[in-house]
Write an enzyme that holds these catalytic residues in place. Structure first.
Site, mmCIF file in Angstrom:
data_model
loop_
_atom_site.group_PDB
_atom_site.id
_atom_site.type_symbol
_atom_site.label_atom_id
_atom_site.label_comp_id
_atom_site.label_asym_id
_atom_site.label_seq_id
_atom_site.Cartn_x
_atom_site.Cartn_y
_atom_site.Cartn_z
ATOM 1 N N TYR A 209 0.814 -1.215 0.000
ATOM 2 C CA TYR A 209 0.000 0.000 0.000
ATOM 3 C C TYR A 209 0.847 1.265 0.000
ATOM 4 O O TYR A 209 0.521 2.252 -0.662
ATOM 5 C CB TYR A 209 -0.893 0.032 1.241
ATOM 6 N N SER A 239 -1.816 -5.611 -7.442
ATOM 7 C CA SER A 239 -1.882 -4.613 -6.378
ATOM 8 C C SER A 239 -2.460 -5.221 -5.125
ATOM 9 O O SER A 239 -3.219 -6.190 -5.173
ATOM 10 C CB SER A 239 -2.766 -3.438 -6.807
ATOM 11 N N ASP A 240 -2.101 -4.646 -3.980
ATOM 12 C CA ASP A 240 -2.857 -4.957 -2.780
ATOM 13 C C ASP A 240 -4.249 -4.358 -2.956
ATOM 14 O O ASP A 240 -4.504 -3.540 -3.855
ATOM 15 C CB ASP A 240 -2.156 -4.404 -1.534
ATOM 16 N N CYS A 241 -5.174 -4.769 -2.116
ATOM 17 C CA CYS A 241 -6.573 -4.475 -2.387
ATOM 18 C C CYS A 241 -6.921 -3.001 -2.189
ATOM 19 O O CYS A 241 -6.776 -2.475 -1.090
ATOM 20 C CB CYS A 241 -7.447 -5.392 -1.543
ATOM 21 N N ALA A 243 -5.273 -0.611 -3.340
ATOM 22 C CA ALA A 243 -4.066 0.206 -3.205
ATOM 23 C C ALA A 243 -3.923 1.211 -4.344
ATOM 24 O O ALA A 243 -3.362 2.294 -4.150
ATOM 25 C CB ALA A 243 -2.823 -0.691 -3.158
#
Length: 693
Positions: A209, A239-241, A243
């Site tokens: 993030y 990507s992270d969720c 992010a």
């Protein structure tokens, strides 16, 4: 299927898609393209220590506990089971038309971030504070999850996360800009990622993030260059969720969602966990990206699906069924790893318990009857939970030992009911302790008190801890039990370091998984000797730590810490003692003779530490460079071989370059670090050999 073959097949398939269809596949919940016989697929699945959030599955010890086992072969077997159970669930769900989230084969594990600060709530998801231990454990997990690299298909796809320079704080991770030296970047924060890419061929990498040096990690030029250009990563990046939404809402490196989508895609982020890539076609229309950018990302994602056998009829893993899930064999492995992971921090001789001398025990504490104390975070649902009280009671019943039970206190709150006065269980706990011959005190934390942002429901900030102390409610419980003067065995459940020294014996259980209660009972009553070792330093208080937001490694972890901890990295007691002799080094291997000089069988975790004697760039203290487990009967000795990490003869300079670390080295071998505190606590001495290169 190798990457080249998968990409060739992916290019042919993607070439038949329209621009709109290609763009639609870049989101985690990718829709079906029926005209091309491409079913919908949800990329989001979790398997940190067992298949998570997808119904019944074997729940293994939390990741930090697996690291404490110092058992790469065991971790690989755990990951092999996870892959089998994941396939079983995927096949069953698909055959019944269920293509929902958490039912896929792309598992967003392992987490190979460095646990640099014990306040970080998600540190429990990692393999500890040491880059080498993290890399070796992570490699074992990836190899177990993905299967034989020469097999026609991946059994499952692993994902190394969170890339990179990420380890809290949780509260401002969406806007935080992490800074560190080039040396710390290469030596600490990206070391395990490089190994998982170069040696493990990990199929996916997830970005973090936060920003790193002013650029979001999911669109960071320096990090992407390391990954693709230098290390040769061939899989997909995600990507992270949500992010990517942080780019314009929190980091403010872009102004609009289409700009954020374009920036991430252009920099190499193929898959969006979130919804920002819904704006991809707008970004294309605004001239921010080209169709070729979209095509490349789609090809990488389809290549992964080809490698998993999703478009073929002859994938051998399609024959795995739910009969292979939640088996007796898998439960036995969960028990084995729980036993191996628990760390005996203190023992005045009270353990193992002699049932012939005990008529009654009082099992007290908020974690005694708690499933959450077994699970940690990112967990599945077991059909076989054995809580601490369950395992202890079952063992006591064999010996006709009376068991008293009291919760004693709330995990963190003042009372257990809105109708009662504060500390409403303390009197009961104290009274039961007075009745019993022995107290087994079950204290610590669970994922409510340490975890990911949003997981918390207490006074702590965003999943992180304020300090290294037990919650105040439990501190009051400890004080009342101490008043009784009864012998106390403390079971401490947590995924991080806590400054706890109370008890005649202290067993660090971590979050030990579904078989945790049985493993505890086996160790307490001597059916198994404890053999786990700490994968992180236990400090005395937060006053010993640098600022949480300071990512410099100075005075952090055992490699650079300048003080004296409560318990050092690599430390753990046993019911027996080991002696080490005749150290040698030859052809990249360390050799040492290990003898069990005690009276019971036990497993030694033999650790190798290297010190570069002439290099100004080397860490402050000797660093872990190898380890092996060896089972020895009382009086038995074995000569063992430990492959030494070649990087132990190098160091990372201030420019981030790995260079030779001089000609003179000292290799230390033993049951822990070659420091005075470890020797004092264990009563064992390491042996060493000088190496000239």
């Amino acid at each position: 299927m190798d990457h080249q073959t998968a990409m060739e097949r992916a290019r042919k398939l993607v070439a038949q898609m329209t621009l709109e269809e290609k763009a639609s596949q870049l989101k985690y919940d990718a829709p079906a393209i029926e005209r091309l016989n491409i079913p919908s697929y949800n990329w989001w699945s979790e398997a940190l220590h067992g298949v998570a959030y997808a119904g019944t599955a074997t729940v293994f010890p939390q990741a930090i506990a697996l690291a404490a086992a110092f058992d790469s072969e065991g971790v690989q077997r755990v990951a092999e089971v996870i892959a089998t159970e994941g396939r079983a669930k995927y096949n069953a769900a698909r055959s019944h038309g269920d293509l929902d989230i958490f039912k896929g084969l792309t598992f967003w594990s392992p987490n190979v971030n460095i646990f640099r600060d014990p306040r970080w709530g998600r540190g429990q998801e990692t393999y500890g504070e040491d880059p080498y231990l993290t890399a070796r454990t992570g490699l074992a997990f990836v190899r177990g999850l993905q299967g034989d690299p020469d097999a026609p298909y991946l059994k499952a796809a692993a994902c190394a996360k969170h890339f990179a320079v990420h380890s809290g704080p949780e509260g401002n991770r969406h806007s935080f800009n992490a800074r560190c030296s080039k040396k710390d970047l290469r030596e600490t924060y990206t070391y395990a990622f490089e190994k998982l890419v170069r040696e493990g061929d990990v199929e996916a990498v997830m970005g973090a993030y936060n920003c790193y040096e002013g650029e979001p990690c999911c669109a960071n030029r320096e990090l992407m260059s390391l990954l693709r250009d230098e290390w040769g990563f061939k899989g997909h990046f995600l990507s992270d969720c949500w992010a990517i939404a942080d780019f314009h809402t929190n980091h403010h490196v872009t102004d609009t969602a289409p700009e954020s989508a374009a920036l991430a895609l252009k920099r190499g982020c193929d898959l969006n966990c979130g919804n920002t890539y819904l704006h991809m076609l707008t970004a294309y229309q605004e001239g921010l990206i080209t169709e070729e950018d979209i095509t490349l990302a789609c090809e990488r994602l389809m290549a992964t699906r080809f490698r998993l056998g999703m478009f073929d009829e002859d994938c051998e893993y399609d024959r795995i069924t739910l009969a292979d899930n939640d088996t007796e064999e898998n439960n036995a492995l969960a028990l084995e790893m729980a036993r191996k992971s628990m760390v005996l921090l203190k023992n005045d001789g009270i353990l193992p318990l002699d049932p012939r001398t005990i008529r009654s025990v009082a099992v007290i504490g908020p974690n005694a009857d708690s499933i959450a104390a077994l699970e940690g975070n990112y967990f599945g649902t077991s059909s076989r939970y054995v809580k601490f009280i369950d395992g202890i009671r079952a063992e006591c019943e064999k010996h006709h030992i009376r068991v008293y039970y009291s919760k004693g206190s709330h995990l963190w709150g003042d009372h257990n009911s809105d109708l009662t006065a504060p500390d409403d269980r303390l009197a009961e706990a104290e009274a039961m302790a007075e009745l019993a011959d022995l107290v087994i005190l079950c204290v610590g934390l669970d994922a409510q008190l340490e975890g990911e942002e949003g997981d918390q429901s207490n006074e702590y900030s965003s999943g992180d801890k304020w300090d290294l102390d037990l919650p105040k409610s439990q501190q009051r419980l400890v004080a009342r039990i101490a008043k009784t003067g009864k012998p106390v065995v403390t079971l401490h459940a947590s995924g991080s370091a806590i400054a706890i020294e109370f008890g005649n014996a202290i067993l660090q259980t971590w979050y030990p998984g579904q078989a945790g209660g049985r493993a505890v009972a086996d160790i307490l009553f001597g059916h198994a000797a404890p053999s786990g070792k700490l994968p992180l330093t236990f400090y005395r208080s937060r006053d010993d730590l640098p600022d949480f937001e300071d990512y410099a490694m100075h005075n952090r972890t055992y490699r650079y810490y300048e003080g004296t901890p409560v318990y050092p990295f690599g430390f753990g007691l046993s019911y027996t003692r080991f002696a080490y002799a005749d150290p040698a080094f030859e052809n990249g291997n360390a050799y040492v003779t290990v003898k069990n000089v005690g009276s019971v069988e036990g497993e030694a975790v033999v650790q190798a530490y290297m010190k570069a004697e002439e290099c100004v760039h080397a860490p402050l203290h000797p660093v872990l460079c190898g380890y092996e487990r060896v089972l020895l009967r009382a009086g038995e000795s074995k000569r063992i071989t430990i492959p030494v990490n070649p990087d132990a003869f190098t160091a990372v300079n201030d420019d981030g370059e790995r260079v030779f670390a001089g000609k003179r080295f000292t290799l230390h071998l033993g049951g822990g670090q070659p420091d005075a505190l470890t020797e004092k606590l264990t009563g064992e001495k390491t042996v060493s050999v000088s190496i000239d290169r």
